[in-house]
Write an enzyme that holds these catalytic residues in place. Structure first.
Site, PDB file in Angstrom:
ATOM      1  N   CYS A   1       1.087  -1.314  -0.024  1.00 24.69           N
ATOM      2  CA  CYS A   1       0.413  -0.038   0.278  1.00 24.69           C
ATOM      3  C   CYS A   1       1.099   1.173   0.086  1.00 24.69           C
ATOM      4  CB  CYS A   1      -0.491   0.011   1.318  1.00 24.69           C
ATOM      5  SG  CYS A   1      -2.636   1.159   0.916  1.00 24.69           S
TER       6      CYS A   1
ATOM      7  N   GLU B   1      -1.970  -8.770   4.302  1.00 24.49           N
ATOM      8  CA  GLU B   1      -1.684  -9.843   5.251  1.00 24.49           C
ATOM      9  C   GLU B   1      -3.264  -9.589   5.575  1.00 24.49           C
ATOM     10  OE1 GLU B   1      -0.807  -6.978   4.256  1.00 24.49           O
ATOM     11  OE2 GLU B   1      -1.927  -5.413   5.851  1.00 24.49           O
TER      12      GLU B   1
ATOM     13  N   HIS C   1      -3.499  -5.354   0.249  1.00 23.39           N
ATOM     14  CA  HIS C   1      -2.805  -5.819   1.452  1.00 23.39           C
ATOM     15  C   HIS C   1      -3.143  -7.094   1.353  1.00 23.39           C
ATOM     16  CE1 HIS C   1      -2.351  -1.986   4.184  1.00 23.39           C
ATOM     17  NE2 HIS C   1      -3.825  -1.674   3.087  1.00 23.39           N
TER      18      HIS C   1
END
Ligand code: XMP
Length: 519
Positions: free
Chosen positions: A85, A177, A175
């Site tokens: 990001c 994660e 993202h």
């Protein structure tokens, strides 16, 4: 004192994203040590200790140079770097690309389309060469640097994944994660193992051996005291120290009289009898009750309990000769700076009392063996250290104990009623296999009596409040949705078996606006 063993790691440079801790957890879950440093604290980095670097997301704009105090020397490192990001935008800007504010914010799911093959995205896309990813950004890369390739894009951002394979620089706008990104973990695994060529060095067994060695090196032949509460963190610390330094460890367990039913018996049985830890048991029930007499203000209760705890702990600790260290169950999230890049801070809601961190005046050096671990890692480590599942999976319990689950004044009679009610509730949760699905559950006793009818008689007794919540870290929470049958059963059991309660209510508020505890 020898230096603790240093593990090679994936370094995560934090730019203030709410997901930074998640990145660290994901990397550790795949078996590689990872650590977070603030973007302002890069001065002492040693490249030899790094498998690779991840630049996190964050709320800033890449052109706010004054706020981004970031040592760009990191880009001279030869190890691979992945930007996520904001990190992706930083890489793009640094190597000569352009970042602009987008007309439309991308927030939530986005469909990403593959353009070129990459080692980073091996097995990441589905058969149609697309994937669903989670986005949360306003700015986007509008021009990639020279010698970078476009690997994938979405409808709104043309350069969603980019790379310069030779330089080992990679950027993803989404993202990976967060669990919402499908196969996000595969992308992170590709980065860690295929690109950084990291070796697995992080498992409960690795942690156990490393931590035991570190404690031995730190403590040498000196004595350590540890305040044991019976909770997960202090139990794991005590057992880890027991395995590392054995007889040099002395644990102190203070019974405040405000513990759960039979808690003191369980702690003595586990730690003194089973694990053979040198445990000093102090029954201070009377002292606490005396100090709390007629006190109903929540903050005063907390302060009285905290202060008396320190006094008692210090008194007994001083009697032990040649103590040089105090062991504490500090965890990794406690250490990571809570201040975000933008400087916002959360306000103090309640003054937390924790058995750790209290006797500052005693001038003891600290041993904090869990300081690099997340809560779920502490639980796994506890199992590796052969602590029972019963201890490891216990719900959190606040330092001030039942005092803050009993609004109003505290009496012996009320404590007795509450211990029983809580025990019935928790036993039913265990019986119905619900205990492990709930983050925290307890019974509280409200300072109101209401009228009821039992048999042919009028009753006038207390209200018992039940609280059960789901949460990931206790910062936010939602109430647990029980079936009517379960609620009815618990309510009947409590009212039929405990004299003093004739009404049971269930707390259906979330946090926020409520807190988990009542006071
Ligand atoms: P609240 O009530 O603030 O609770 O939503 C969040 C979590 O913290 C626990 N808690 C404490 N833990 N000492 C502790 O060790 C305290 O003084 C304390 N107060 C609250 C609470 O049980 C919940 O898990």
């Amino acid at each position: 004192m020898k230096r603790p063993t240093k593990l090679k790691k994936i370094l995560i440079i934090d730019f203030g994203s709410q997901f930074t801790q998640l990145i660290a957890r994901r990397i550790r879950e795949i078996g590689v040590f990872s650590e977070i440093v603030s973007h302002k604290g890069l001065n002492k980095l040693d490249q030899k200790e790094l498998f690779g670097v991840i630049l996190s997301g964050g709320p800033l704009n890449v052109y706010q140079d004054k706020k981004i105090k970031f040592d760009k020397n990191i880009f001279n490192f030869t190890c691979p770097i992945l930007g996520i990001c904001f990190g992706h935008q930083m890489i793009s800007k640094f190597y000569g690309g352009k970042v602009k504010s987008s007309k439309t914010r991308e927030f939530g799911f986005a469909s990403i389309k593959k353009i070129k093959n990459s080692l980073l995205t091996k097995n990441f896309f589905n058969k149609k060469n697309t994937n669903d990813v989670w986005m949360s950004h306003a700015d986007h890369v509008t021009k990639i640097p020279r010698n970078f390739k476009k690997i994938a894009s979405t409808k709104d951002s043309k350069f969603t994944i980019i790379e310069n394979f030779k330089l080992k620089r990679f950027g993803v706008q989404f993202h990976p994660e967060v669990t919402h990104t499908i196969k996000g973990k595969i992308l992170l695994k590709n980065f860690v193992f295929k690109i950084c060529k990291a070796k697995k060095n992080w498992s409960p067994q690795h942690q156990k051996n490393t931590l035991i060695n570190n404690v031995k090196n730190q403590v040498g032949k000196k004595k350590v005291i540890c305040a044991l509460s019976g909770g997960v963190d202090s139990s794991v610390v005590a057992q880890l120290l027991n395995k590392s330094i054995g007889k040099q460890l002395k644990c102190i367990f203070v019974n405040t009289g405000l513990l759960r039913k039979n808690e003191e018996k369980q702690v003595i049985k586990t730690f003194k009898k089973k694990l053979r830890i040198d445990l000093i048991y102090i029954n201070a029930e009377k002292q606490f009750l005396k100090k709390l007499k007629n006190v109903s203000d929540p903050e005063r209760k907390r302060k009285i309990i905290g202060n008396l705890f320190i006094k008692i702990f210090e008194k007994y600790a001083k009697k032990i000769k040649n103590v040089e260290f105090l062991a504490q169950g500090t965890l990794y999230p406690d250490l990571i700076e809570s201040k975000s890049v933008t400087g916002s801070q959360t306000s103090k809601i309640k003054s937390h009392h924790n058995v750790g961190g209290l006797p500052k005046k005693m001038k003891l050096k600290l041993v904090e063996p869990l300081r690099l671990l997340f809560k779920d890692e502490v639980r796994k480590l506890g199992l590796e250290l052969k602590l029972s599942k019963q201890i490891i999976s216990r719900h959190p319990f606040p330092g001030p104990g039942l005092a803050i689950r009993m609004p109003g004044t505290i009496t012996k009679e009320k404590i007795k009623i509450l211990k029983e009610a809580d025990d019935y509730f928790i036993s039913e949760l265990k019986k119905e296999n619900l205990y492990d699905k709930i983050w925290q559950a307890y019974a509280a006793l409200l300072p109101v009596k209401t009228v009821g009818v039992m048999g042919d008689n009028r009753t006038y007794e207390y209200i018992c409040l039940l609280r059960a919540i789901t949460s990931s870290d206790g910062m936010t929470a939602d109430y647990f949705d029980f079936t009517k049958k379960f609620m009815q059963n618990v309510s009947n059991k409590i009212i039929n078996n405990i004299q003093g309660i004739n009404r049971v209510v269930y707390d259906v508020t979330s946090k926020p606006p409520s807190t988990i505890e009542l006071e």
